[in-house]
Motif scaffolding. Structure first.
Motif, PDB file in Angstrom:
ATOM      1  N   UNK A   1      18.582  38.234  18.742  1.00  0.00           N
ATOM      2  CA  UNK A   1      19.046  37.427  19.868  1.00  0.00           C
ATOM      3  C   UNK A   1      18.936  38.186  21.196  1.00  0.00           C
ATOM      4  N   UNK A   2      19.489  39.380  21.237  1.00  0.00           N
ATOM      5  CA  UNK A   2      19.560  40.098  22.515  1.00  0.00           C
ATOM      6  C   UNK A   2      18.261  40.825  22.847  1.00  0.00           C
ATOM      7  N   UNK A   3      17.780  41.651  21.931  1.00  0.00           N
ATOM      8  CA  UNK A   3      16.587  42.448  22.201  1.00  0.00           C
ATOM      9  C   UNK A   3      15.349  41.573  22.360  1.00  0.00           C
ATOM     10  N   UNK A   4      15.167  40.667  21.406  1.00  0.00           N
ATOM     11  CA  UNK A   4      13.901  39.945  21.349  1.00  0.00           C
ATOM     12  C   UNK A   4      13.926  38.644  22.132  1.00  0.00           C
ATOM     13  N   UNK A   5      14.949  37.847  21.895  1.00  0.00           N
ATOM     14  CA  UNK A   5      14.934  36.525  22.516  1.00  0.00           C
ATOM     15  C   UNK A   5      15.339  36.575  23.991  1.00  0.00           C
ATOM     16  N   UNK A   6      16.402  37.301  24.302  1.00  0.00           N
ATOM     17  CA  UNK A   6      16.854  37.376  25.697  1.00  0.00           C
ATOM     18  C   UNK A   6      16.319  38.609  26.410  1.00  0.00           C
ATOM     19  N   UNK A   7      15.619  39.468  25.692  1.00  0.00           N
ATOM     20  CA  UNK A   7      15.051  40.691  26.254  1.00  0.00           C
ATOM     21  C   UNK A   7      16.094  41.529  27.011  1.00  0.00           C
ATOM     22  N   UNK A   8      17.173  41.843  26.315  1.00  0.00           N
ATOM     23  CA  UNK A   8      18.220  42.701  26.900  1.00  0.00           C
ATOM     24  C   UNK A   8      18.295  43.990  26.095  1.00  0.00           C
TER      25      UNK A   8
ATOM     26  N   UNK B   1      18.653  50.684  22.232  1.00  0.00           N
ATOM     27  CA  UNK B   1      17.676  49.878  21.501  1.00  0.00           C
ATOM     28  C   UNK B   1      17.040  48.994  22.569  1.00  0.00           C
ATOM     29  N   UNK B   2      15.799  49.291  22.921  1.00  0.00           N
ATOM     30  CA  UNK B   2      15.229  48.666  24.118  1.00  0.00           C
ATOM     31  C   UNK B   2      14.800  47.228  23.884  1.00  0.00           C
ATOM     32  N   UNK B   3      14.874  46.481  24.957  1.00  0.00           N
ATOM     33  CA  UNK B   3      14.501  45.070  24.939  1.00  0.00           C
ATOM     34  C   UNK B   3      13.005  44.940  24.683  1.00  0.00           C
ATOM     35  N   UNK B   4      12.591  43.764  24.305  1.00  0.00           N
ATOM     36  CA  UNK B   4      11.183  43.543  23.992  1.00  0.00           C
ATOM     37  C   UNK B   4      10.305  43.835  25.222  1.00  0.00           C
ATOM     38  N   UNK B   5      10.787  43.464  26.408  1.00  0.00           N
ATOM     39  CA  UNK B   5       9.965  43.745  27.592  1.00  0.00           C
ATOM     40  C   UNK B   5       9.859  45.255  27.829  1.00  0.00           C
TER      41      UNK B   5
ATOM     42  N   UNK C   1       7.410  46.744  25.577  1.00  0.00           N
ATOM     43  CA  UNK C   1       6.056  46.507  26.085  1.00  0.00           C
ATOM     44  C   UNK C   1       5.748  47.479  27.235  1.00  0.00           C
ATOM     45  N   UNK C   2       6.716  47.615  28.157  1.00  0.00           N
ATOM     46  CA  UNK C   2       6.478  48.477  29.323  1.00  0.00           C
ATOM     47  C   UNK C   2       6.184  49.910  28.884  1.00  0.00           C
ATOM     48  N   UNK C   3       6.874  50.362  27.829  1.00  0.00           N
ATOM     49  CA  UNK C   3       6.624  51.708  27.305  1.00  0.00           C
ATOM     50  C   UNK C   3       5.211  51.815  26.737  1.00  0.00           C
ATOM     51  N   UNK C   4       4.807  50.777  26.004  1.00  0.00           N
ATOM     52  CA  UNK C   4       3.453  50.798  25.437  1.00  0.00           C
ATOM     53  C   UNK C   4       2.407  50.742  26.541  1.00  0.00           C
TER      54      UNK C   4
ATOM     55  N   UNK D   1       3.225  39.300  24.129  1.00  0.00           N
ATOM     56  CA  UNK D   1       3.155  37.915  23.660  1.00  0.00           C
ATOM     57  C   UNK D   1       4.533  37.447  23.177  1.00  0.00           C
ATOM     58  N   UNK D   2       5.228  38.314  22.472  1.00  0.00           N
ATOM     59  CA  UNK D   2       6.585  37.980  22.011  1.00  0.00           C
ATOM     60  C   UNK D   2       7.528  37.781  23.186  1.00  0.00           C
ATOM     61  N   UNK D   3       7.325  38.587  24.225  1.00  0.00           N
ATOM     62  CA  UNK D   3       8.199  38.488  25.401  1.00  0.00           C
ATOM     63  C   UNK D   3       7.985  37.171  26.133  1.00  0.00           C
ATOM     64  N   UNK D   4       6.731  36.833  26.442  1.00  0.00           N
ATOM     65  CA  UNK D   4       6.540  35.616  27.247  1.00  0.00           C
ATOM     66  C   UNK D   4       6.613  34.339  26.412  1.00  0.00           C
ATOM     67  N   UNK D   5       6.441  34.457  25.112  1.00  0.00           N
ATOM     68  CA  UNK D   5       6.482  33.233  24.301  1.00  0.00           C
ATOM     69  C   UNK D   5       7.635  33.236  23.307  1.00  0.00           C
ATOM     70  N   UNK D   6       8.715  33.931  23.633  1.00  0.00           N
ATOM     71  CA  UNK D   6       9.820  34.026  22.674  1.00  0.00           C
ATOM     72  C   UNK D   6      10.303  32.640  22.253  1.00  0.00           C
TER      73      UNK D   6
END
Lengths: 646, 142
Positions: free
Chosen positions: A212-219, A303-307, A310-313, A370-375
């Protein structure tokens, strides 16, 4: 009840007489002890009497238990005293194991009772299999009104049968939240503010929270291992169990997750000073700071958010690889337009040419993005996104395992050392009339802000591109004797929420800010008048080194008694550009320059203004500011001192 | 919040289909006195008590309920799990290995069978194929 008290006093005295070493136990002093009060969540005053915050009668043995902690203790002592083995699920010790254990230990000086009859309690303990406890803070989320100030929960860690690795995802999360029955934002806010909802604890596999938090809301999720003894960890589980049928009236600002997560830990580990340090209004990030100050925190992990993943990668890619990523992402997004067969991805030439390790790295970045913008679409199982993603994943599975992400230094953004969200300000102002420089006046400004953070406040623990201020009240005291009205309201800013993220093609985040409240204005159309204002600005920001530039288009509505040459009026609407330059030398030194221009309705006059602010922050607790502002009528210089408190 | 509801609904509908009753590993069987335990879950501000009441929990279920745990884990973590399976590493994949009782290098096995395992979106099929991989790797999985 009186009979019980007398009876127990007698019992206790007999007990003491029978044991030479034991001390006399005065039940009233036990009832007043922090341990007992914490177990019953007794921290609230009601007509000067302490009472429990628990609102369900099932949480107490006596009808008056909420208000009379002594009678509740007496009844519990009776219950423990009368208990016979074997216990069953409805026995007092099975229903309230933490309380029963407290009484046994402190009043009867007995060991733990044989709990083998408490089948449900034992099943609960086994299910949780607690080894340690982690405080979790999910960072600020402006998209959800109930999470603007973040959210706190607990994770009860277990490491499974083999006790080898901590199973974080598979551990239980303990959440405190409102049991809301409406999704209407207006009613939700009102009911939340005024205690209409019931709040309660719930246990849920932690992986739901991560998704919910990390992936869907990117927190980001900040996880703090608590420094609890094994006994305290055991008690946390029992205290949660005692919450079984209880509820608390939920108040969004005061009795919220931030409060009860602290209260729960204090009930299990009363040696920590948590809730008594809370103010009336509890902000979840303040809870984290209080855990830190009380020494309850052992270590930190983020535990970093999905965004951010991505930024790290993205940060690991060179510019050539980033260009390939752009091609790859365009391929994935453009499929829809080209109306192609979804199963046939047209992999870009640039991607095909690079080596496998590089392909893996680029594709890993694309997958997170892709997961971030299309969650939303992915979760709703939208055909297009899922089919595209599936093709990306199959290709990824054919490539080698890539290197893991390195550990980031997150010291500056860690919320446990953040500044207090209350802020006091005292300032001296010197105001000069631009048309008549000899016309000067001096004044004092006294201000208090309920919450939370502005762009010049110490950066530690707050997002560096946002500000949220709630209820900033400024009083103005005129030091020149010729004014009749010496003390007046200068500003009552109800809320200002702004976000100025660095624009890039990936995040594509725009800047915006909204503010409303009462502001005193001196300009072409009014002389020292108090105006109601609503302001909205929208634009873009870009960071170059330590400078952040924002260009915004601003609309402003003002309501007040304006004086114009040709007519008087109450409503004005202004439109115009606004420019902000922020220099972020480091958390201790901040500078901001801001200027704006407005064309206003029903008047020929144009308004403009410019401000410059230098701020020096000390130890996250204090700050000194030099500021100057000017408009078409006057110049104001100010020197301010700020103090941040909890 | 609405989307979380969808996520949970899907977990619920799956659990229902698989007839994981309240006697499963989840919180639904945590009852207190005669009334049902409010410890069934809510999210921050929303109530999905019943949904979570049936959703399986995590650890310490007896072995016969491992498949229920696995199904719920796969259903709720499907997006992250598929991604990590394709990459061959990650925490969700490690969580999966823990549920099925496999060592950390289980991730590599899953990666090499990625296309077979995730050829279909059905949670049940994914879980079944994961179990097949586990059974075919006695060295990695106990």
């Amino acid at each position: 009840m009186k009979f019980h008290a007398a009876y127990f006093f007698l019992r206790v005295i007999l007990l003491v007489m029978s044991s030479a070493t034991a001390l006399a136990v005065d039940l009233s002093s036990v009832a007043e002890s922090k341990e007992w009060k914490s177990l019953l969540f007794v921290t609230e005053y009601h007509f000067l009497n302490l009472q429990s915050r628990a609102d369900s009668e099932k949480f107490f043995l006596t009808p008056n238990g909420k208000k009379n902690i002594l009678s509740e203790l007496e009844a519990a002592v009776v219950a423990v005293e009368n208990e016979k083995l074997p216990l069953n699920d409805s026995s007092f010790s099975c229903r309230f194991p933490a309380r029963a254990e407290f009484i046994r230990k402190n009043i009867f000086n007995q060991k733990r009772i044989d709990e083998s009859g408490c089948l449900k309690l034992l099943a609960w303990r086994e299910r949780i299999s607690a080894e340690s406890v982690t405080l979790v803070f999910s960072s600020y989320f402006l998209g959800n009104p109930s999470s603007t100030f973040g959210h706190t929960l607990l994770r009860i860690n277990n490491s499974g049968k083999n006790k080898t690795i901590r199973r974080e995802l598979l551990s239980y999360g303990i959440n405190y939240g409102a049991n809301a029955w409406t999704k209407n934002p207006l009613f939700y806010s009102l009911y939340g503010l005024f205690g209409v909802f019931q709040g309660n604890f719930s246990a849920i596999p932690y992986y739901y929270k991560v998704r919910e938090y990390n992936d869907y809301e990117s927190r980001d999720l900040w996880e703090y291992d608590l420094d609890l003894t094994p006994d305290e960890v055991f008690r946390v589980v029992d205290v949660i169990w005692e919450q079984g049928e209880n509820y608390f009236d939920y108040f969004f600002l005061s009795e919220n997750c931030g409060y009860y997560i602290g209260a729960l830990i204090e009930a299990a580990a009363p040696r920590f000073q948590l809730t008594e340090k809370f103010r009336k209004w509890v902000i979840p990030s303040d809870t984290v700071v209080q855990f830190q100050k009380s020494g309850a925190i052992k270590s930190r992990k983020v535990r970093t958010s999905i965004y951010n993943q991505f930024a790290q990668r993205l940060g690991q890619l060179n510019s050539e690889q980033e260009n390939i990523l752009i091609d790859l992402h365009e391929m994935a997004e453009n499929l829809k337009d080209q109306n192609k067969e979804l199963n046939q991805l047209d992999w870009p030439q640039s991607f095909e040419k690079t080596d496998d390790q590089s392909k893996a790295q680029i594709l890993d970045a694309e997958l997170d993005y892709y997961d971030y913008i299309h969650s939303k679409e992915l979760l709703e199982k939208s055909d297009f996104e899922n089919t595209t993603k599936k093709q990306l994943l199959i290709r990824r599975s054919q490539l080698p395992v890539a290197q893991s992400l390195p550990v980031q230094d997150v010291t500056l953004s860690a919320p446990e050392n953040a500044h207090g969200s209350y802020r006091w300000q005292i300032a001296t102002l010197k105001t000069t009339d631009r048309n008549n420089i000899s016309n000067e006046s001096s004044s004092l400004l006294l201000a208090g802000r309920f919450a939370f953070h502005d762009l010049e406040d110490p950066k530690q623990g707050y997002p560096d591109d946002s500000h949220i201020e709630v209820m900033n009240l400024k009083l103005h005291y005129d030091l020149n004797s010729d004014h009749s009205e010496k003390l007046k309201l200068y500003e009552m800013k109800i809320a200002e929420i702004g976000s100025y993220p660095n624009w890039n093609r990936w995040a594509n985040k725009k800047s915006n800010d909204v503010s409303f409240g009462l502001f005193r204005e001196t300009n072409f159309i009014c002389d020292d008048c108090l105006t109601g204002q609503f302001r909205f600005a929208y634009g873009i920001s870009k960071v170059f080194s330590k400078f952040r530039f924002s260009i915004l288009a601003q609309a402003k509505y003002m309501y007040g008694e304006f004086n114009l040459n040709h007519h008087n009026g109450w409503n004005y609407f202004g439109l115009g550009p606004r420019f902000i330059m922020q220099y972020d030398y480091n958390s201790d030194y901040q500078m901001r320059f801001e200027t704006g221009h407005q064309t206003i309705s029903t008047a020929e006059n144009k308004l403009w203004s410019a401000d410059i602010v230098f701020r020096r922050n000390f130890f996250n607790d204090y700050a000194i500011e030099l500021g100057a502002s000017t408009n078409e009528i006057q110049n104001i210089f100010n020197v301010s001192v700020y103090s941040f408190t909890f | 919040m609405k989307l979380l509801a969808i996520l949970l609904m899907s977990a619920f509908s799956f659990a229902h289909a698989a007839e994981i009753g309240t006697a499963g590993c989840g919180l639904g069987n945590v009852v207190f006195g005669t009334e049902s335990q409010v410890l069934a879950a809510t999210t921050n501000g929303s109530s999905y008590t019943q949904l979570f009441g049936i959703t399986s929990g995590t650890s310490n279920c007896v072995d016969s309920q491992m498949s229920a745990q696995l199904n719920n884990f796969v259903e709720s973590n499907k997006i992250a799990l598929a991604k990590e399976a394709a990459r061959g590493e990650g925490e969700t994949l490690a969580g999966l290995a823990q549920i099925v009782g496999c060592k950390a290098d289980f991730g590599t096995q899953i990666k090499s069978h990625y296309q077979q395992i995730f050829s279909n979106d059905s949670t049940k099929e994914i879980s079944t194929k994961i179990m097949q991989v586990a059974q075919n790797n006695p060295g990695t999985c106990s």
